[in-house]
Design a protein around this motif. Structure first.
Motif, PDB file in Angstrom:
ATOM      1  N   PHE A   1     -29.759 -28.363  15.200  1.00 45.47           N
ATOM      2  CA  PHE A   1     -30.859 -28.468  16.160  1.00 45.47           C
ATOM      3  C   PHE A   1     -31.161 -27.119  16.803  1.00 45.47           C
ATOM      4  CE2 PHE A   1     -32.672 -29.297  20.340  1.00 45.47           C
ATOM      5  CZ  PHE A   1     -33.651 -30.237  20.050  1.00 45.47           C
ATOM      6  N   GLU A   2     -30.119 -26.346  17.098  1.00 44.42           N
ATOM      7  CA  GLU A   2     -30.292 -25.072  17.796  1.00 44.42           C
ATOM      8  C   GLU A   2     -30.750 -23.946  16.873  1.00 44.42           C
ATOM      9  OE1 GLU A   2     -27.619 -26.988  17.959  1.00 44.42           O
ATOM     10  OE2 GLU A   2     -27.755 -27.777  20.007  1.00 44.42           O
ATOM     11  N   ASP A   3     -30.869 -24.190  15.572  1.00 43.61           N
ATOM     12  CA  ASP A   3     -31.287 -23.140  14.639  1.00 43.61           C
ATOM     13  C   ASP A   3     -32.792 -22.947  14.754  1.00 43.61           C
ATOM     14  OD1 ASP A   3     -31.629 -21.340  12.599  1.00 43.61           O
ATOM     15  OD2 ASP A   3     -31.415 -22.822  10.999  1.00 43.61           O
ATOM     16  N   MET A   4     -33.192 -21.966  15.527  1.00 47.93           N
ATOM     17  CA  MET A   4     -34.617 -21.697  15.740  1.00 47.93           C
ATOM     18  C   MET A   4     -34.817 -20.212  16.012  1.00 47.93           C
ATOM     19  SD  MET A   4     -35.010 -23.482  19.494  1.00 47.93           S
ATOM     20  CE  MET A   4     -34.267 -25.026  18.950  1.00 47.93           C
ATOM     21  N   ASP A   5     -36.010 -19.753  15.709  1.00 47.85           N
ATOM     22  CA  ASP A   5     -36.366 -18.363  15.943  1.00 47.85           C
ATOM     23  C   ASP A   5     -37.308 -18.310  17.140  1.00 47.85           C
ATOM     24  OD1 ASP A   5     -34.929 -17.494  13.612  1.00 47.85           O
ATOM     25  OD2 ASP A   5     -36.583 -18.300  12.406  1.00 47.85           O
ATOM     26  N   ALA A   6     -36.780 -17.866  18.265  1.00 52.81           N
ATOM     27  CA  ALA A   6     -37.550 -17.853  19.515  1.00 52.81           C
ATOM     28  C   ALA A   6     -38.711 -16.870  19.422  1.00 52.81           C
ATOM     29  CB  ALA A   6     -36.637 -17.506  20.671  1.00 52.81           C
ATOM     30  N   VAL A   7     -39.812 -17.232  20.044  1.00 50.67           N
ATOM     31  CA  VAL A   7     -40.997 -16.378  20.111  1.00 50.67           C
ATOM     32  C   VAL A   7     -41.170 -15.926  21.557  1.00 50.67           C
ATOM     33  CG1 VAL A   7     -43.485 -16.244  19.768  1.00 50.67           C
ATOM     34  CG2 VAL A   7     -42.088 -17.596  18.186  1.00 50.67           C
ATOM     35  N   ALA A   8     -41.145 -14.619  21.760  1.00 50.67           N
ATOM     36  CA  ALA A   8     -41.332 -14.100  23.114  1.00 50.67           C
ATOM     37  C   ALA A   8     -42.760 -14.376  23.591  1.00 50.67           C
ATOM     38  CB  ALA A   8     -41.049 -12.593  23.123  1.00 50.67           C
ATOM     39  N   MET A   9     -42.909 -14.654  24.876  1.00 51.18           N
ATOM     40  CA  MET A   9     -44.219 -14.993  25.403  1.00 51.18           C
ATOM     41  C   MET A   9     -45.253 -13.884  25.167  1.00 51.18           C
ATOM     42  SD  MET A   9     -43.984 -18.071  26.579  1.00 51.18           S
ATOM     43  CE  MET A   9     -45.323 -18.337  27.718  1.00 51.18           C
ATOM     44  N   GLN A  10     -44.807 -12.631  25.216  1.00 47.55           N
ATOM     45  CA  GLN A  10     -45.743 -11.524  25.025  1.00 47.55           C
ATOM     46  C   GLN A  10     -46.199 -11.366  23.574  1.00 47.55           C
ATOM     47  OE1 GLN A  10     -42.653 -11.232  26.239  1.00 47.55           O
ATOM     48  NE2 GLN A  10     -41.561  -9.449  25.411  1.00 47.55           N
ATOM     49  N   ASP A  11     -45.537 -12.097  22.642  1.00 47.08           N
ATOM     50  CA  ASP A  11     -45.900 -11.993  21.221  1.00 47.08           C
ATOM     51  C   ASP A  11     -46.878 -13.071  20.773  1.00 47.08           C
ATOM     52  OD1 ASP A  11     -44.274  -9.788  20.939  1.00 47.08           O
ATOM     53  OD2 ASP A  11     -42.529 -10.967  20.311  1.00 47.08           O
ATOM     54  N   ILE A  12     -47.156 -14.048  21.638  1.00 46.76           N
ATOM     55  CA  ILE A  12     -48.072 -15.126  21.252  1.00 46.76           C
ATOM     56  C   ILE A  12     -49.519 -14.640  21.350  1.00 46.76           C
ATOM     57  CG2 ILE A  12     -48.842 -17.467  21.764  1.00 46.76           C
ATOM     58  CD1 ILE A  12     -46.150 -17.967  23.043  1.00 46.76           C
ATOM     59  N   LYS A  13     -50.291 -14.950  20.305  1.00 47.35           N
ATOM     60  CA  LYS A  13     -51.696 -14.545  20.292  1.00 47.35           C
ATOM     61  C   LYS A  13     -52.552 -15.716  19.821  1.00 47.35           C
ATOM     62  CE  LYS A  13     -50.690  -9.721  19.161  1.00 47.35           C
ATOM     63  NZ  LYS A  13     -50.877  -8.636  18.182  1.00 47.35           N
TER      64      LYS A  13
END
Length: 277
Positions: A265-277
């Motif tokens: 469940f914890e296997d995820m690649d986090a996306v930083a808020m400043q990288d969202i477009k």
């Protein structure tokens, strides 16, 4: 059974609203007296819904698309009742299903029947099925037996409880992972900050929404996001390369199901808020 094919992220960048909805939105899963199924080539997930009325409804294979004599010949399935009380019968064994109860059925079970306790207030069974290589026992899990995880805060409008039903430390399966997230009143955001997990795909079902409520489900690559407007009891397919987050006009509940390379469940690649477009 409707069949959906996988889409490359470069292709999805060009989709207009209607094409995006055709590819990823599952608009109508719950039709009285009928079994509704969508087969997606994204990890060969099958998503379904059934509202039993006067007669039991049988879980049946589509011989052409599945190539099997019965549905669970090479598959496993997770079932969650999002409506009033019902019964699922598996090879003659009856399992009473209250609202938000989950039932896992393993490889090789031949006959699965869905019934409502009261046809005037029928059950609403939601289904996630994935390919399986090993037989695990059929197990029922009530909401209070699931593993709860309390996350978020009212400050960030995302206070919620995640209940894990089918997972590594709960009900055992080959690859299916399945659970439910309940947002508390006054909270509208789920899975934000967002993430991807290129090793697993996911399907969301949004429900417990008011008639005029919507959820804006966010998807796409982190730097090429799109949204799909979701209404009550609609599902959305989330490919492994896509974020999967949402914000509603009020609080809501959603069921998440995952399949793919692992069950972590914890296997995820986090996306930083400043990288969202």
């Amino acid at each position: 059974m409707e069949v959906r094919y996988a889409s490359h992220p470069n292709e999805v960048k060009q989709f207009d609203t209607e094409r995006l909805r055709q590819e990823f939105l599952i608009n109508s899963l719950f039709v009285p007296g009928q079994l509704q199924l969508v087969y997606t080539h994204v990890d060969r997930f099958i998503v379904g819904g059934v509202i039993p009325t006067k007669e039991p409804v049988k879980l049946e294979a589509d011989a052409k698309d599945m190539g099997t004599e019965y549905f669970l010949e090479r598959r496993e399935i997770g079932i969650i009742n999002i409506g009033p009380a019902g019964v699922v019968t598996v090879d003659g064994v009856r399992y009473e299903m209250q609202t938000k109860d989950c039932l896992y059925i393993g490889l090789g079970s031949k006959e699965v029947l869905f019934e409502s306790v009261d046809e005037a207030n029928p059950a609403r069974f939601y289904l996630n099925s994935t390919p399986a290589h090993k037989q695990y026992p059929t197990v029922k899990s009530a909401l209070e037996e699931a593993s709860p995880n309390h996350l978020g805060s009212i400050t960030n409008s995302n206070e919620r409880t995640i209940y894990r039903f089918i997972h590594q430390n709960g009900v055992q399966s080959c690859q299916l992972v399945m659970g439910m997230t309940l947002l508390k009143p006054g909270n509208m955001w789920n899975t934000m900050p967002c993430h991807t997990h290129n090793r697993r795909s996911e399907v969301y079902l949004y429900f417990d929404m008011p008639e005029d409520g919507v959820v804006f489900h966010l998807m796409g690559e982190p730097d090429e996001t799109r949204h799909v407007v979701m209404r009550n009891e609609q599902a959305v397919i989330s490919p492994s390369w896509s974020i999967h987050s949402g914000v509603g006009t009020s609080n809501y509940t959603f069921i998440w199901g995952m399949a793919g390379e692992n069950q972590t469940f914890e296997d995820m690649d986090a996306v930083a808020m400043q990288d969202i477009k």
